[in-house]
Structure formats: structure tokens, C-alpha cells
Design an enzyme around this catalytic site. Structure first.
Site, PDB file in Angstrom:
ATOM      1  N   LYS A  81      64.064 -27.816 113.191  1.00 26.85           N
ATOM      2  CA  LYS A  81      64.075 -26.711 112.222  1.00 26.85           C
ATOM      3  C   LYS A  81      64.355 -25.410 112.959  1.00 26.85           C
ATOM      4  O   LYS A  81      63.829 -25.192 114.062  1.00 26.85           O
ATOM      5  CB  LYS A  81      62.721 -26.650 111.497  1.00 26.85           C
ATOM      6  CG  LYS A  81      62.658 -25.648 110.363  1.00 26.85           C
ATOM      7  CD  LYS A  81      61.326 -25.758 109.620  1.00 26.85           C
ATOM      8  CE  LYS A  81      61.224 -24.804 108.448  1.00 26.85           C
ATOM      9  NZ  LYS A  81      59.960 -24.952 107.698  1.00 26.85           N
ATOM     10  N   SER A 156      60.426 -25.682 102.752  1.00 30.79           N
ATOM     11  CA  SER A 156      61.489 -24.966 103.413  1.00 30.79           C
ATOM     12  C   SER A 156      62.214 -25.772 104.483  1.00 30.79           C
ATOM     13  O   SER A 156      63.284 -25.366 104.917  1.00 30.79           O
ATOM     14  CB  SER A 156      60.929 -23.694 104.053  1.00 30.79           C
ATOM     15  OG  SER A 156      59.970 -24.043 105.050  1.00 30.79           O
ATOM     16  N   SER A 180      55.946 -27.427 103.414  1.00 30.21           N
ATOM     17  CA  SER A 180      57.359 -27.489 103.809  1.00 30.21           C
ATOM     18  C   SER A 180      57.794 -28.701 104.613  1.00 30.21           C
ATOM     19  O   SER A 180      58.992 -28.871 104.843  1.00 30.21           O
ATOM     20  CB  SER A 180      57.729 -26.233 104.586  1.00 30.21           C
ATOM     21  OG  SER A 180      57.932 -25.191 103.675  1.00 30.21           O
TER      22      SER A 180
HETATM   23  N1  GLN Z   1      56.862 -23.206  99.482  1.00 32.21           N
HETATM   24  C1  GLN Z   1      55.802 -22.605 100.202  1.00 32.21           C
HETATM   25  C2  GLN Z   1      56.090 -21.150 100.437  1.00 32.21           C
HETATM   26  O1  GLN Z   1      57.093 -20.705 100.012  1.00 32.21           O
HETATM   27  C3  GLN Z   1      55.553 -23.322 101.507  1.00 32.21           C
HETATM   28  C4  GLN Z   1      56.522 -22.976 102.548  1.00 32.21           C
HETATM   29  C5  GLN Z   1      56.180 -23.586 103.884  1.00 32.21           C
HETATM   30  O2  GLN Z   1      55.376 -24.498 103.979  1.00 32.21           O
HETATM   31  N2  GLN Z   1      56.787 -23.025 104.918  1.00 32.21           N
HETATM   32  O3  GLN Z   1      55.340 -20.448 101.005  1.00 32.21           O
END
Ligand code: GLN
Length: 477
Positions: A81, A156, A180
């Protein structure tokens, strides 16, 4: 025709390389060819790193030729990532702010994967600064779900999930602040593990919410997730929040049924809000667990669904706004051209360098931390967080693990909710409470609904990754 490694797990690739069935260089070339062939449709990567991958492969092959013992993931292609530093690549967080940022050091988790023999194929797309649930907020391009390229891969860590699901790599690293890893794994039909807070070092991973972030694997099998965890887990003197607790053996899969296992089913998780076909796949998975001998226990998490989204978004945005203050065009990041004065430099660098969702979160995060509002929002959210953790501890007190959905729906159409931030936040209803509580979660595929994968998650006690991996391994077969 060149051999294809698409259907092999990381464990099988490493075993094949060790046995001399094929070389790491052949694996690297096959992975590069798969990326070349499929990226047009999937767009999982922000950067592909053929030189780094081939170099790592040549080292593995040379070690094998010299008769040296090979590490556990020797020759396995890996996607990383793009919020994790790796020398020789840019680390952009899918943001214009860091578009040209060259990694000056390598994150501990990435280094451990390299030391274990992985081939770094490149950096995977993500929501900008990991803020999102669909990978559509990347400043560079979207990523498409390999199951249906008109749909989101989740987020994400959508690039990390899509690269595995498309067979471009055998495994990837993602980060999970509020789901995510687990949610894109569910939407792309992969396995995803969010370890207990502190199990994996965050050193070299660009912070989103420092009290929530954890790095973990996205893989094809539970066994591979266990293998990766045993490589990346463990104390790091460079991250004071990493736990000194010894690392368990995660890949002990002696269990072949679930006799004697008490699985808690949070009543609020299976209530309204769950999409019909997803609810059905979850019910089928629960029935399967029962058939395998598990005892299903009705448990309640009264605060964890009701207040999780509100508490999470306050805590996460507060921490994000503080973490992102360093990207100001002076200390780090994009700098606006020809500023009129210092204020103009700060203001325009941040307005031009950050996308809309990032700016929204910085504004909200700063607001909830500001004098006069701190007690009403941030402090309250911190108190609710405590109650949520207590809910989980109570429920886990009478069970070995909890079992519930990951996402209320299967992969949705690209563009369909990106303009409705609240709706997007609500997609995280089953994942964020775990991060608030710091507990480990394993997401794995349990079936399909209308031709799209459905995942469920096992939630474990603090540091009981071995427990949820063992149960997940039986359930995912
Ligand atoms: N969808 C969640 C957010 O927008 C989690 C994102 C994540 O785990 N990085 O914060």
C-alpha cells in the site's frame, strides 16, 4: 508458454521456489506479465517496481544456488500500500501533496517482508491518505474491482485487495484504521487480517489515526495471512506503541472442526441494515459454523453499532488533522508556486495539495479539537470509545471469538456514493468499532451474492490472532 502462478498461494510459491520447481526470477517475470496484462482493467498499482522485484528475485535465486536456507516467503510477489515507505519508490499516499516524495527509509513491516524473501512488485493504490472506503478518493486514478470492473474494490486498501484478487501478486500489505484491510478483502473475495493494536510496527507507515492504525496482510488463504503475520509481528524499538509481547506461532492449523468453540454472534450486527443477499450469506456461514461443531452464542454490543460511526469519525478525524499538519509545503509536501506571503504559502499549498475529502477531515478534526468544542466532541468520543471496548470485553468474556459481517453490502457501482460522504461513512458500521477497541479481526470470503463475493469477520481477544486464524482456517475451507 510461461508458467502462471495465479492460482498458487504464497505458501505454495515459497515451497516451489525452495524445492527448485521454478525460480524466483520466473515468478517475478510471471507477476510482471500478469500486471502488464491486467492493469488496464484493474488499475491496482500506482507504481510498478520491476527493477526492485527482479533484484530481490535474483538474490533469492543466488541464495538457493549457494545452498543457503531460504526464508519463509522467498520468491513471493508482494504489493505494498502506498502509505508505506520503501526505499527506491515514491510513497505518495495517493495524494498530490506527496506526489514526488521519495522514500528515504523503509518501513519496518515492509523490511520484514523483504527479509522474508518477498519480491516487491510495486505500490498499490488507495484512498488519499487512507481516508475512504472505495479507493475513489485517490488523487491519481480509481481502482476497479476485478470481479466486475464497474464496481469499487472497497477501500482504503483497494489497490492491495484488487492486486491479489486479480492474480497480479500472491499477497499484499494494507493498513486498517477503521476497516481498510477487512472491507476491501471482503469486497474483492480475499482474506484480510487486522492485527491487535500494537502487534505490528507502524514505523515508516504514514499515520492516519495513530491510536487506530494497524498494518496487516491481504491474501488468498487464511494460511498465507498467518504466514505473513508471523513475519511482520513483533516489537520494534522504533515504534513505542509496538508491543513487546512475544510473537505466537500463528500457523498452527491442527484444528479441523469447531467442536468446543464458542462463537458469539452480536445481535446488533445481524439486525436491520444488512443487505438481503449479504444477510443470507452470513446466515449460511453461521449455519456452517454450527455444523462444524461451534456453539453459537447470542451476545450484545449495545454501544458498538449505535455509536461506533460517530465516535470513530470524531477520533479518526481529530488524529488525522493533527498528523497531517506536517504537510504544509514547508516541512513536507507540495509547495504552491509564487506565494504572496507565508499565509498564502500555507493556505494554497494545502488547498492545492489535498483533495476534497482530506480537507473535509482536517476541518472537522480541527473543529472537534478546538477549545470550546473539545469537551463536547473529542472527550465525549473518547468516553464512548471506552464503552465500546467494554462491550467487546464483556462479549468476549463468554466466547472464544465473535462472528459478524464486514460490509453491509457487496461491492457497489463506481461513482454511486462518492458524493455522499455520510453514506460512505455508514459503510464502515461493522468495522470501525474494532479499531476503537484495538482488537484483532480476520475477514474472509464465505460465499457470493449475485455473483459478488461476501466476507465475514472473526473478532478475537487482544493478541489472540492465533485463535481467529485457526477458526477462520476451518470455516474458510
Ligand atoms: N473507511 C474508513 C475511513 O474512511 C476506514 C479507513 C481506514 O481504515 N484507513 O476512515
Amino acid at each position: 508458454m510461461a508458467q502462471s502462478f495465479d492460482s498458487l498461494t504464497a505458501a505454495q510459491i515459497a515451497a516451489g521456489v525452495a524445492a527448485g520447481d521454478f525460480t524466483a526470477t520466473e515468478v517475478a517475470q510471471a507477476s510482471l506479465a500478469a500486471i502488464e496484462a491486467r492493469e488496464g482493467g484493474v488499475q491496482a498499482f500506482l507504481q510498478v517496481a520491476p527493477e526492485l522485484a527482479l533484484e530481490a528475485a535474483a538474490r533469492v535465486d543466488a541464495d538457493r544456488a549457494a545452498g543457503k536456507p531460504l526464508p519463509p516467503l522467498a520468491g513471493v510477489p508482494l504489493a505494498i500500500k502506498d502509505n508505506m515507505n520503501l526505499v527506491g519508490t515514491r510513497t505518495t499516499c495517493a495524494s498530490r501533496m506527496l506526489e514526488n516524495y521519495q522514500s528515504v527509509y523503509t518501513a519496518t513491516c515492509v523490511q520484514r517482508m523483504l527479509d522474508a524473501g518477498c519480491l516487491p512488485m510495486g505500490k498499490a493504490n488507495m484512498d488519499e491518505f487512507a481516508f475512504g472506503s472505495s479507493t475513489e478518493s485517490s488523487a491519481f486514478h480509481r481502482t476497479n474491482n476485478p470481479w466486475d470492473t464497474e464496481r469499487v474494490p472497497g477501500g482504503s486498501s483497494g489497490g492491495s485487495a484488487a492486486a491479489v484478487a486479480a492474480g497480479e501478486v500472491a499477497l499484499s500489505l494494507g493498513s486498517d484504521t477503521g476497516g481498510s484491510i477487512r472491507q476491501p478483502a471482503a469486497l474483492c473475495g480475499c482474506v484480510g487480517l487486522k492485527p491487535t493494536y500494537g502487534r505490528v510496527s507502524r514505523y515508516g507507515v504514514i499515520a492516519y489515526g495513530s491510536s487506530l492504525d494497524q498494518v496487516g496482510p491481504l491474501t488468498r488463504t487464511v494460511e498465507d495471512a498467518a504466514l505473513v503475520l508471523s513475519v511482520i509481528a513483533g516489537h520494534d524499538k522504533r515504534d513505542s506503541t509496538s508491543s513487546p509481547r512475544p510473537v505466537d506461532g500463528y500457523a498452527d492449523f491442527s484444528r479441523s472442526d469447531l467442536k468446543g468453540v464458542r462463537l458469539g454472534v452480536p445481535r446488533e450486527f445481524m439486525a436491520e441494515g444488512l443487505d438481503g443477499p449479504v444477510a443470507k450469506a452470513c446466515q449460511d456461514a453461521l449455519a456452517r459454523a454450527r455444523d462444524l461443531g461451534a456453539e453459537l452464542v447470542d451476545v450484545s454490543l449495545p454501544h458498538a453499532t449505535r455509536h461506533a460511526i460517530a465516535a470513530y469519525y470524531i477520533v479518526a478525524m481529530a488524529e488525522a488533522s493533527s498528523n497531517l499538519s506536517r504537510f504544509d509545503g514547508v516541512r513536507y509536501g507540495y509547495r504552491a508556486a509564487e506565494p504572496k506571503n507565508l499565509d498564502d504559502l500555507y493556505c494554497r499549498s494545502r488547498s492545492e495539495g489535498f483533495g476534497q475529502e482530506v480537507q473535509r477531515r482536517i476541518l472537522l478534526g480541527t473543529y472537534v479539537l478546538s477549545a470550546g468544542y473539545y469537551d463536547a466532541y473529542y472527550k465525549k468520543a473518547a468516553q464512548v470509545r471506552r464503552l465500546i471496548r467494554q462491550d467487546y470485553l464483556n462479549a468476549l468474556g463468554s466466547c472464544d471469538a465473535l462472528f459478524g459481517p464486514v460490509s453491509p453490502v457487496t461491492a457497489w457501482k463506481l461513482g454511486s456514493i462518492i458524493d455522499d460522504p455520510l453514506k460512505m461513512y455508514l459503510m464502515d458500521i461493522y468495522t470501525v468499532s474494532l479499531n476503537l477497541a484495538g482488537l484483532p479481526g480476520l475477514s474472509f470470503p464465505v460465499g457470493e451474492a449475485d455473483g459478488l463475493p461476501v466476507g465475514m469477520q472473526l473478532i478475537g481477544k487482544d493478541f489472540d490472532e492465533a485463535g481467529i486464524l485457526g477458526i477462520g482456517n476451518v470455516l474458510s475451507k
